[in-house]
Write a protein that holds these residues in place. Structure first.
Motif, mmCIF file in Angstrom:
data_model
loop_
_atom_site.group_PDB
_atom_site.id
_atom_site.type_symbol
_atom_site.label_atom_id
_atom_site.label_comp_id
_atom_site.label_asym_id
_atom_site.label_seq_id
_atom_site.Cartn_x
_atom_site.Cartn_y
_atom_site.Cartn_z
ATOM 1 N N PRO A 117 18.174 48.938 88.926
ATOM 2 C CA PRO A 117 18.067 49.269 90.352
ATOM 3 C C PRO A 117 18.868 50.530 90.681
ATOM 4 C CG PRO A 117 18.462 46.924 90.048
ATOM 5 C CD PRO A 117 18.640 47.555 88.697
ATOM 6 N N GLY A 118 18.216 51.480 91.312
ATOM 7 C CA GLY A 118 18.873 52.744 91.652
ATOM 8 C C GLY A 118 19.003 53.701 90.486
ATOM 9 N N ARG A 119 18.563 53.297 89.298
ATOM 10 C CA ARG A 119 18.604 54.152 88.107
ATOM 11 C C ARG A 119 17.253 54.069 87.393
ATOM 12 N NH1 ARG A 119 23.083 56.237 86.050
ATOM 13 N NH2 ARG A 119 22.412 55.990 83.886
ATOM 14 N N LYS A 120 16.216 54.433 88.101
ATOM 15 C CA LYS A 120 14.881 54.409 87.524
ATOM 16 C C LYS A 120 14.680 55.602 86.590
ATOM 17 C CE LYS A 120 12.537 52.140 91.410
ATOM 18 N NZ LYS A 120 11.467 52.295 92.415
ATOM 19 N N VAL A 121 13.755 55.447 85.680
ATOM 20 C CA VAL A 121 13.398 56.521 84.755
ATOM 21 C C VAL A 121 11.882 56.699 84.772
ATOM 22 C CG1 VAL A 121 13.330 57.285 82.355
ATOM 23 C CG2 VAL A 121 15.376 56.160 83.245
ATOM 24 N N GLY A 122 11.453 57.896 85.132
ATOM 25 C CA GLY A 122 10.045 58.257 85.028
ATOM 26 C C GLY A 122 9.871 59.167 83.838
#
Length: 278
Positions: free
Chosen positions: A159-164
């Motif tokens: 949460p709050g540290r997504k990776v695309g």
């Protein structure tokens, strides 16, 4: 006799223009293709400054000419003139978004977008850089999708540290597709989105028309793809410096999202949305 064999006064105002063909004027708009009569140089208008127009031909050569009556459009003579000022409109970024002139860059989010290599990162920065700074999203590169699982383990998405992640050649059955499926099933799957475009390399995300081609050529598997492209275009390709120079020439033809293929545009926009929605 009332018949005047010689017509009216030959010295009356405008007598020099009698019978002379009037050359129409045409605004020197960007991307307008014209031919300079004296030299036969044909190219698109890429710059206009101080009554000097710069033309770029299909091979990337640039020539400067003064505005005036020495040009043809589709074989017809025209006199190029400075474009009339259009009503001032709100500026847009290269991605097509409304420019936010008074908005400062946001402090970087915890989320990130990763791309495969330097060329991918440079293309994303050129088109979406202004938007990403406002959103506080940092773009980094993987130096190859094989490093993805190791990177995720170190990054610890959540949460709050997504990776695309944007990868090249994401097609069914490819190595890239297998890696993407494994990540989706893994412990970070809910916080990671892997998408990709179908092109062999990000170079193909640039519309071929920007390089004077109808289509990107098919390169035999026995030939390194970028070297084959450079050879097709007649560009040097002996070493990595030549390849880097070729990419800069390609990147230089990109002015906005309109110069990129839809399959690439959609994936980048998808990643930006994913990274900015908490």
């Amino acid at each position: 006799m009332n018949d005047d064999r010689y017509g009216q006064d030959a010295l009356r105002p405008g007598w020099r223009e009698v019978g002379r063909k009037v050359i129409p004027t045409h605004e020197a708009l960007r991307d307008l293709v014209v031919e300079e009569v004296a030299t036969g140089f044909c190219g698109a208008i890429v710059r206009l400054e101080k009554q000097i127009v710069t033309l770029e031909d299909r091979h990337g050569a640039l020539r400067l000419f003064p505005l005036g009556s020495a040009f043809l459009i589709d074989g017809d003579p025209v006199r190029l003139v400075v474009p009339a000022r259009a009503p001032q409109q709100r500026a847009r970024t290269a991605s097509g978004s409304l420019a936010m002139a008074t908005t400062r860059a946001r402090v970087a989010r915890g989320s990130r977008i990763f791309v495969e290599g330097r060329h991918d990162a440079e293309l994303v920065e050129k088109v979406w850089g202004a938007d990403l700074r406002i959103e506080g999203v940092v773009v980094e590169y993987l130096e190859g999708v094989d490093n993805l699982e190791e990177l995720l383990t170190e990054f610890k998405p959540g949460p709050g540290r997504k990776v695309g992640v944007l990868v090249d050649h994401l097609v069914p059955g490819s190595k890239e597709s297998r890696i993407a499926e494994k990540v989706a099933r893994g412990p970070h799957g809910r916080s990671v989105l892997v998408v990709g475009h179908p092109y062999v390399d990000v170079w193909q995300a640039v519309k071929p028309e920007r390089l004077g081609m109808k289509d990107w050529p098919t390169i035999p598997r026995t030939v390194e793809w970028k070297h084959g492209i450079c050879e097709h275009l007649g560009w040097p390709h002996e070493d990595q410096a030549d390849i880097a120079g070729a990419w800069q020439r390609i990147l230089g033809r990109v002015r906005s999202y309109a110069d990129l293929e839809a399959a690439f545009l959609g994936r980048v926009e998808q990643l930006i949305d994913f990274a900015t929605v908490d």
